[in-house]
Design an enzyme around this catalytic site. Structure first.
Site, short mmCIF file in Angstrom:
data_model
loop_
_atom_site.label_atom_id
_atom_site.label_comp_id
_atom_site.label_asym_id
_atom_site.label_seq_id
_atom_site.Cartn_x
_atom_site.Cartn_y
_atom_site.Cartn_z
N ALA A 195 -11.95 41.39 23.98
CA ALA A 195 -11.75 40.59 22.96
C ALA A 195 -11.45 39.25 23.05
O ALA A 195 -12.07 38.47 22.68
CB ALA A 195 -10.20 40.46 22.11
N GLU A 255 -10.46 47.40 28.17
CA GLU A 255 -11.44 47.36 27.74
C GLU A 255 -11.49 46.74 26.11
O GLU A 255 -12.41 45.74 25.85
CB GLU A 255 -12.33 48.99 27.62
CG GLU A 255 -13.43 49.25 28.57
CD GLU A 255 -13.23 50.86 28.00
OE1 GLU A 255 -14.67 51.03 27.59
OE2 GLU A 255 -13.01 51.31 29.04
N GLU A 256 -10.80 47.36 25.14
CA GLU A 256 -9.94 46.32 24.24
C GLU A 256 -9.69 45.13 24.14
O GLU A 256 -10.35 43.92 23.93
CB GLU A 256 -9.22 47.33 23.87
CG GLU A 256 -8.29 45.75 22.32
CD GLU A 256 -7.55 46.94 21.40
OE1 GLU A 256 -7.56 47.70 21.43
OE2 GLU A 256 -6.94 46.43 20.85
N ARG A 257 -9.32 44.94 25.31
CA ARG A 257 -7.95 43.31 25.40
C ARG A 257 -9.69 42.58 26.14
O ARG A 257 -9.99 41.53 26.72
CB ARG A 257 -7.74 43.26 26.90
CG ARG A 257 -6.04 43.90 25.74
CD ARG A 257 -4.83 44.55 26.72
NE ARG A 257 -4.47 44.37 25.93
CZ ARG A 257 -3.36 45.77 25.96
NH1 ARG A 257 -3.21 46.02 27.98
NH2 ARG A 257 -2.56 46.24 25.57
N GLN A 262 -7.92 52.49 27.25
CA GLN A 262 -8.38 52.04 26.60
C GLN A 262 -7.78 50.54 26.12
O GLN A 262 -9.14 49.96 25.94
CB GLN A 262 -8.24 53.25 25.46
CG GLN A 262 -9.65 52.85 24.05
CD GLN A 262 -9.54 54.30 23.21
OE1 GLN A 262 -9.99 55.00 23.10
NE2 GLN A 262 -8.28 54.67 22.62
#
Ligand SMILES: Cc1cc2nc3c(=O)[nH]c(=O)nc-3n(C[C@H](O)[C@H](O)[C@H](O)COP(=O)(O)OP(=O)(O)OC[C@H]3O[C@@H](n4cnc5c(N)ncnc54)[C@H](O)[C@@H]3O)c2cc1C
Length: 433
Positions: free
Chosen positions: A294, A289-291, A286
Site C-alpha cells: 500500500a 506485505e499488504e502494508r 499477510q
C-alpha cells in the site's frame, strides 16, 4: 539470480503486445497531463538501493499496459462504480504481473518481494486508487498466505488461476462488528465430517461482487481468539454465499466493495490454508506485505499529484504572476516532495530487510502510518493550489484527495499502526490483571 530474473522480465516484455486504442483521451488527462520531467526523475537504474535493471524493465512493461489498457477507461469505470476485473486481470496475468514473487510452479516468476514493491509503485500511475487496490488484493493481500502455507492441491485450484488472471480473488477479514480488532470476528466454520459449515458475514470486501474465491478468515473452534481462527479458500459460487450489496463509497469508486453473507455454506475441510487454528497468525504475516504494498502504491501517485500541481500552478496566473511563484506555494511543494522521498527511503529500507528474511513489522507499520498521514496532507495542500479546479471531478488531485483517505483506515487504521509501533517501543501500559 539476476540472470534468471533478466530472462523472465524480458519474457514479460515480449509477452505483452500493445493494442492500439486510437485517440481516446480523458478529460482529466486533458486538464492535467504532465509535460515536465516527473519529480521522481532521480530514480535511476544504476546503484539503486533495491531495484536492478530487471525491476526497471518490469516497471516499463507495466506502464505500457496502464497507458494502453487501463488509463483510457478509468473515468468511465469510476463513473460506473466498477472496473472489469476479469478482463484487466487476464491482461495482467498474461504479462506475468500478478505473481512476480509467487512460485514458478504455480505460474509465478519466483522473484523476491522487491519486484512486488516495484509493481505496486508502477501501478501508482493508474489515474485512480481503486484499480491498483483491487490488483493489490489479488497479488499481495488474498494470496500470500496461500502461496506460503497452502497445500499443492489448494495452490493448483486457487493460486495458479489467480496468477494467470483466470480467477479474481478477494480477502474476507473485516466484518460489520470487527475491523480494527480482527480477533473479535464472529464468522464461524464448524467442522462436520470432512466439511466445514460456514455462517456469518464479511464487510468491506474489495472485489467482492466479482470474485471467484475468497481467502476467508473464520473461527474454526471456541479456543483463545488468536488460536481459534483459520484461513479458508472459499469458492464464491457455493450455495449459501450471498452478495448483500455493493457499498457506495466517497472514493475508490471503480473498485467494487461488497457486503457478503454466509448461510450454511459447505466447503471441504481440505480448503483450510496450512494448519487449522493458525489463521490469525497467517493473516498478521499477510498484513506485512499488504502494508508495504500500500505504501509503494501511494508514492508514485503522490509524485504525480505534486508534478501536476506544479504544471497547473506554473501556468495559472493570480495577481499578475503564476500561483507557483508565490513562495508559500513552491516552498510547500518542496516540503511535500521531501516527505515523499523520506517515505520512499523507509519503504525501500524495509523492503531490503524483508527480502533478507527480517521481521519488518515495526518499519512496515511506521511506513503505513506515514503514508496515510502524508497522503492526507499532500492531497489537501495540492488541491488548495488548484483553486476551484481542484474542487471538480475533472482533475486527479480531487480523486486522490478522496481515494487516499482510505490509507489511514484500511488494512489497519493509523491507531492500529501506532499500537504496533508502541508495542515494539515497549511503551504500552501493562494490561490490568
Ligand atoms: C474501501 C474499503 C475497502 C476495504 N477492503 C477490505 C477487504 O478487501 N477485506 C477486508 O477484510 N477488509 C477490507 N476493508 C476493511 C478495513 O480494513 C477496515 O475498515 C479497517 O480495518 C477498519 O475497521 P472498521 O472499519 O471496522 O473500523 P473500526 O474497527 O470500527 O475502527 C474505527 C476507528 O477506531 C479507531 N481506532 C482503531 N483502533 C484504535 C485504538 N487502538 N485506539 C484508538 N482508536 C482506535 C480508528 O480511527 C478507526 O478508524 C476495506 C475498507 C474499505 C473502506
Amino acid at each position: 539470480m539476476a540472470v534468471r530474473a533478466a530472462g523472465q522480465i524480458a519474457g514479460i516484455c515480449h509477452l505483452y503486445r500493445s493494442s492500439s486504442l486510437g485517440g481516446f483521451r480523458t478529460l482529466s488527462q486533458n486538464v492535467s497531463s504532465s509535460k515536465h520531467t516527473p519529480s521522481n526523475a532521480p530514480e535511476t537504474t544504476v546503484d539503486h538501493l533495491i531495484y536492478t535493471p530487471e525491476h526497471f524493465a518490469l516497471k516499463e512493461s507495466i506502464k505500457k499496459i496502464i497507458d494502453q489498457e487501463i488509463n483510457p477507461h478509468v473515468d468511465q469505470w469510476e463513473a460506473e462504480g466498477k472496473f472489469p476485473a476479469h478482463r484487466i486481470f487476464k491482461i495482467l496475468g498474461n504479462a506475468g504481473i500478478l505473481g512476480v514473487n509467487k512460485p514458478v510452479e504455480y505460474g509465478g516468476l519466483g522473484l523476491d518481494f522487491s519486484y512486488s514493491v516495484a509493481v505496486s509503485e508502477e501501478l501508482g500511475n493508474i489515474r485512480c486508487g481503486g484499480i491498483p487496490m483491487a490488483i493489490g488484493v489479488q497479488t499481495d493481500m488474498a494470496t500470500p498466505a496461500l502461496a506460503r502455507f497452502g497445500s499443492h492441491e489448494l495452490k493448483t485450484e486457487f493460486l495458479l488461476p489467480s496468477i494467470l488472471g483466470d480467477k479474481v480473488a478477494c480477502l474476507g477479514v473485516s466484518e460489520v462488528g470487527a475491523g480494527s480488532d480482527v480477533s473479535s470476528i464472529m464468522t464461524k466454520a464448524v467442522r462436520q465430517g470432512d466439511e466445514y459449515v460456514i455462517n456469518g458475514g464479511k464487510m468491506w470486501t474489495t472485489n467482492g461482487t466479482q470474485a471467484d474465491w475468497m481467502c476467508l478468515l473464520a473461527n474454526t473452534s471456541d479456543g483463545p481468539p488468536h488460536r481459534n481462527k483459520s484461513l479458508i479458500c472459499l469458492p464464491m459460487d457455493l450455495p449459501g454465499v450471498h452478495i448483500a450489496r455493493q457499498i457506495d463509497k466517497m472514493g475508490m469508486r471503480s473498485s467494487d466493495t461488497a457486503e457478503v453473507f454466509f448461510d450454511d455454506v459447505r466447503v471441504p475441510s481440505k480448503n483450510v490454508i496450512g494448519k487449522e487454528g493458525m489463521g490469525f497468525t497467517y493473516q498478521m504475516l499477510q498484513f506485512q506485505e499488504e502494508r508495504l504494498w500500500a505504501v509503494a502504491n501511494t508514492l508514485t501517485t503522490m509524485d504525480i499529484v505534486i508534478q501536476e500541481t506544479i504544471d497547473y500552478t506554473r501556468q495559472r496566473k493570480i495577481f499578475k504572476m503564476p500561483v507557483l511563484h508565490h513562495q508559500t506555494v513552491h516552498f510547500r511543494l518542496a516540503e511535500l516532495q521531501t516527505e515523499v522521498e523520506l517515505l520512499r527511503s523507509l519503504l525501500h529500507r524495509a523492503t531490503a530487510l524483508f527480502i533478507k528474511g527480517n521481521d519488518v513489522t515495526k518499519l512496515a507499520s511506521m511506513a503505513k502510518l506515514k503514508a496515510g498521514r502524508l497522503a492526507r496532507e499532500l492531497g489537501d495542500s495540492c488541491l488548495q493550489y488548484w483553486g476551484g479546479m481542484g474542487f471538480t471531478n475533472d482533475v486527479l488531485v480531487s480523486r486522490f484527495y478522496r481515494d487516499s483517505r482510505l490509507i489511514s483506515i484500511g488494512g489497519g487504521a493509523d491507531e492500529v499502526m501506532l499500537g504496533i509501533i508502541c508495542k515494539y517501543m515497549d511503551t504500552l501500559p501493562n494490561p490490568p490483571r
